[in-house]
Write an enzyme that holds these catalytic residues in place. Sequence first.
Site, PDB file in Angstrom:
ATOM      1  N   CYS A 133      -0.728  72.031 -12.860  1.00 12.55           N
ATOM      2  CA  CYS A 133      -1.835  71.463 -12.088  1.00 12.55           C
ATOM      3  C   CYS A 133      -3.105  72.363 -11.958  1.00 12.55           C
ATOM      4  O   CYS A 133      -4.072  71.918 -11.296  1.00 12.55           O
ATOM      5  CB  CYS A 133      -1.169  71.252 -10.610  1.00 12.55           C
ATOM      6  N   HIS A 280      -6.339  71.345  -5.312  1.00  9.87           N
ATOM      7  CA  HIS A 280      -5.489  70.166  -5.984  1.00  9.87           C
ATOM      8  C   HIS A 280      -5.045  69.385  -5.107  1.00  9.87           C
ATOM      9  O   HIS A 280      -4.539  69.656  -3.928  1.00  9.87           O
ATOM     10  CB  HIS A 280      -4.456  71.192  -6.800  1.00  9.87           C
ATOM     11  N   ASN A 310      -1.207  62.249  -6.340  1.00 14.03           N
ATOM     12  CA  ASN A 310      -1.287  63.608  -7.046  1.00 14.03           C
ATOM     13  C   ASN A 310      -1.462  63.272  -8.591  1.00 14.03           C
ATOM     14  O   ASN A 310      -0.464  62.800  -9.288  1.00 14.03           O
ATOM     15  CB  ASN A 310       0.059  64.339  -6.795  1.00 14.03           C
TER      16      ASN A 310
HETATM   17  O1  UT7 Z   1       1.369  69.217  -7.830  1.00  9.21           O
HETATM   18  C1  UT7 Z   1       2.519  69.952  -6.851  1.00  9.21           C
HETATM   19  C2  UT7 Z   1       3.424  68.867  -6.353  1.00  9.21           C
HETATM   20  N1  UT7 Z   1       4.351  69.162  -5.475  1.00  9.21           N
HETATM   21  C3  UT7 Z   1       4.220  68.743  -4.253  1.00  9.21           C
HETATM   22  O2  UT7 Z   1       3.291  68.403  -3.612  1.00  9.21           O
HETATM   23  C4  UT7 Z   1       5.497  68.924  -3.311  1.00  9.21           C
HETATM   24  C5  UT7 Z   1       5.264  69.586  -2.120  1.00  9.21           C
HETATM   25  N2  UT7 Z   1       6.469  69.279  -1.161  1.00  9.21           N
HETATM   26  C6  UT7 Z   1       6.103  68.246  -0.477  1.00  9.21           C
HETATM   27  O3  UT7 Z   1       5.102  67.856  -0.049  1.00  9.21           O
HETATM   28  C7  UT7 Z   1       7.432  67.705   0.386  1.00  9.21           C
HETATM   29  O4  UT7 Z   1       8.529  68.785   0.004  1.00  9.21           O
HETATM   30  C8  UT7 Z   1       7.952  66.236   0.036  1.00  9.21           C
HETATM   31  C9  UT7 Z   1       6.730  65.225   0.334  1.00  9.21           C
HETATM   32  C10 UT7 Z   1       8.007  66.297  -1.593  1.00  9.21           C
HETATM   33  C11 UT7 Z   1       9.109  65.826   0.618  1.00  9.21           C
HETATM   34  O5  UT7 Z   1       9.057  66.153   1.995  1.00  9.21           O
HETATM   35  P1  UT7 Z   1      10.338  66.794   2.973  1.00  9.21           P
HETATM   36  O6  UT7 Z   1       9.639  66.696   4.245  1.00  9.21           O
HETATM   37  O7  UT7 Z   1      10.367  68.334   2.364  1.00  9.21           O
HETATM   38  O8  UT7 Z   1      11.466  66.091   2.714  1.00  9.21           O
HETATM   39  P2  UT7 Z   1      12.811  66.454   2.094  1.00  9.21           P
HETATM   40  O9  UT7 Z   1      12.949  66.517   0.452  1.00  9.21           O
HETATM   41  O10 UT7 Z   1      13.459  67.510   2.795  1.00  9.21           O
HETATM   42  O11 UT7 Z   1      13.785  65.198   2.378  1.00  9.21           O
HETATM   43  C12 UT7 Z   1      13.871  64.723   3.594  1.00  9.21           C
HETATM   44  C13 UT7 Z   1      14.661  63.004   3.527  1.00  9.21           C
HETATM   45  C14 UT7 Z   1      15.774  63.261   2.758  1.00  9.21           C
HETATM   46  O12 UT7 Z   1      16.851  62.394   3.389  1.00  9.21           O
HETATM   47  P3  UT7 Z   1      17.985  63.196   4.211  1.00  9.21           P
HETATM   48  O13 UT7 Z   1      18.700  64.056   3.208  1.00  9.21           O
HETATM   49  O14 UT7 Z   1      17.496  63.910   5.364  1.00  9.21           O
HETATM   50  O15 UT7 Z   1      18.658  61.783   4.525  1.00  9.21           O
HETATM   51  C15 UT7 Z   1      15.465  62.526   1.526  1.00  9.21           C
HETATM   52  O16 UT7 Z   1      16.265  61.983   0.606  1.00  9.21           O
HETATM   53  O17 UT7 Z   1      13.697  62.497   3.003  1.00  9.21           O
HETATM   54  C16 UT7 Z   1      14.437  61.678   2.108  1.00  9.21           C
HETATM   55  N3  UT7 Z   1      13.464  61.305   1.175  1.00  9.21           N
HETATM   56  C17 UT7 Z   1      12.504  59.861   1.043  1.00  9.21           C
HETATM   57  N4  UT7 Z   1      12.909  58.860   1.927  1.00  9.21           N
HETATM   58  C18 UT7 Z   1      12.286  57.797   1.741  1.00  9.21           C
HETATM   59  C19 UT7 Z   1      12.949  61.867   0.051  1.00  9.21           C
HETATM   60  N5  UT7 Z   1      12.097  61.041  -0.504  1.00  9.21           N
HETATM   61  C20 UT7 Z   1      11.795  59.954   0.166  1.00  9.21           C
HETATM   62  C21 UT7 Z   1      11.138  58.842  -0.041  1.00  9.21           C
HETATM   63  N6  UT7 Z   1      11.402  57.709   0.801  1.00  9.21           N
HETATM   64  N7  UT7 Z   1      10.127  58.655  -1.162  1.00  9.21           N
END
Ligand code: UT7
Length: 366
Positions: A133, A280, A310
């Site tokens: 990125c 970004h 993104n």
């Molecule tokens: O160019 C660089 C690109 N990368 C980024 O920008 C990523 C940076 N990271 C983030 O922005 C965040 O970590 C995410 C948005 C990717 C994820 O958010 P989070 O608050 O860290 O969520 P998490 O991964 O801890 O997941 C929380 C819950 C999980 O469920 P359980 O285990 O609590 O039941 C996931 O399975 O949210 C669930 N989950 C979703 N639910 C609905 C993960 N993705 C989704 C989804 N829809 N799309």
Amino acid sequence: MNLAEPMGPVWRADASGSGTNPGCRVMAVGSALPAKRVTNSDLEQFLDTSDDWIASRTGIRERRVADPGETLLSLAARAATAALSAAGVEASEVDTIICSSSSPDDTFPSLACRLQAELGCPHGTAFDLQAACSGAIYGLALAQSLIQTGMSRHVLVVAAEIFSRLVDWSDRSTAVLFGDGAGAFLVGGPDSPGSQIVAVDLGADGRGAGALGTLELPIEHRVTPGGPEYTASPRSLGRVVTMNGREVFRFSTKILEQVVLRLADAVGVEPGQISTVVSHQANSRILETAAGRLKFPFERFMTNLDMIGNTSSASIPLALAEGAAAGDCVEGDLICLVAFGAGLTWGGLLLSWGSTAIGIDQGAVP
Ligand code: UT7
């Protein structure tokens, strides 16, 4: 492990804008998007996700997705042509093309060589760089060096991405984040019209390479049950994105803040004197957290990720083109471009805003 501590020196132009380090000019920014809009509600139809989850965790409401007939080359060519036309510079005047893509459709020949032929540029230098990125900022830094050393006169830096062919559409944790698009910068010498490159800061910390990368796509994920046509497009190199979201989040917020502070320090201004940050466009929570740490009002961050997601290395020229076209950059403004991504890599650049031309290819936008 304390990842991503900036190490190298920050390059800065001579304050006078002349001398041995005059700072090149960003003459034009171009952008192009596929026409197809895919909303969060569209994703709800085949993924276990919701508009509410995606919008609240990422700020994304919709993204653009390439149709099967669109290629990385066609998107890149549209953005590059928009930049050249806006600047009134002929393709024949471009002697270097640098392309960035994390979603290439081939390992070689490079996208840059194919774009050179497509645009009808003469037989100058053309190559791809890989900084994920951060690719557009790495490309601008290289353009600055090539022009300053006299190796090039006009450099096109083109970042193009079709992540819809790189995500695993059955993985809700990554598939909802990305979108397709392309952006281009045309860079000329210090006597050209445009915005002066005032300072550059680049870095990488390979110890974080495992946080964001690609994996071979398991056979059972090659078709997404009930998915629309775009989920079945041929995969980029047969691989899909894999990410430790929380680790990437921590790295991104920290590095964004540090790069802004290092650039301000290098040119002897208070961070508050930076008019606009074009970061970004990964995720609005990353940008909000960094804005809070910098004590910047969030409005000082240019954003368009709500409508396009993104777009990896294309995101900075896409956001800058849209914001500048809307009148958000004024002559003399100090504009800070900051990128971060897989590698881990990062890069920042300060522009003293001038008469940069903006070309937005509306061709495929309904
Ligand atoms: O160019 C660089 C690109 N990368 C980024 O920008 C990523 C940076 N990271 C983030 O922005 C965040 O970590 C995410 C948005 C990717 C994820 O958010 P989070 O608050 O860290 O969520 P998490 O991964 O801890 O997941 C929380 C819950 C999980 O469920 P359980 O285990 O609590 O039941 C996931 O399975 O949210 C669930 N989950 C979703 N639910 C609905 C993960 N993705 C989704 C989804 N829809 N799309």
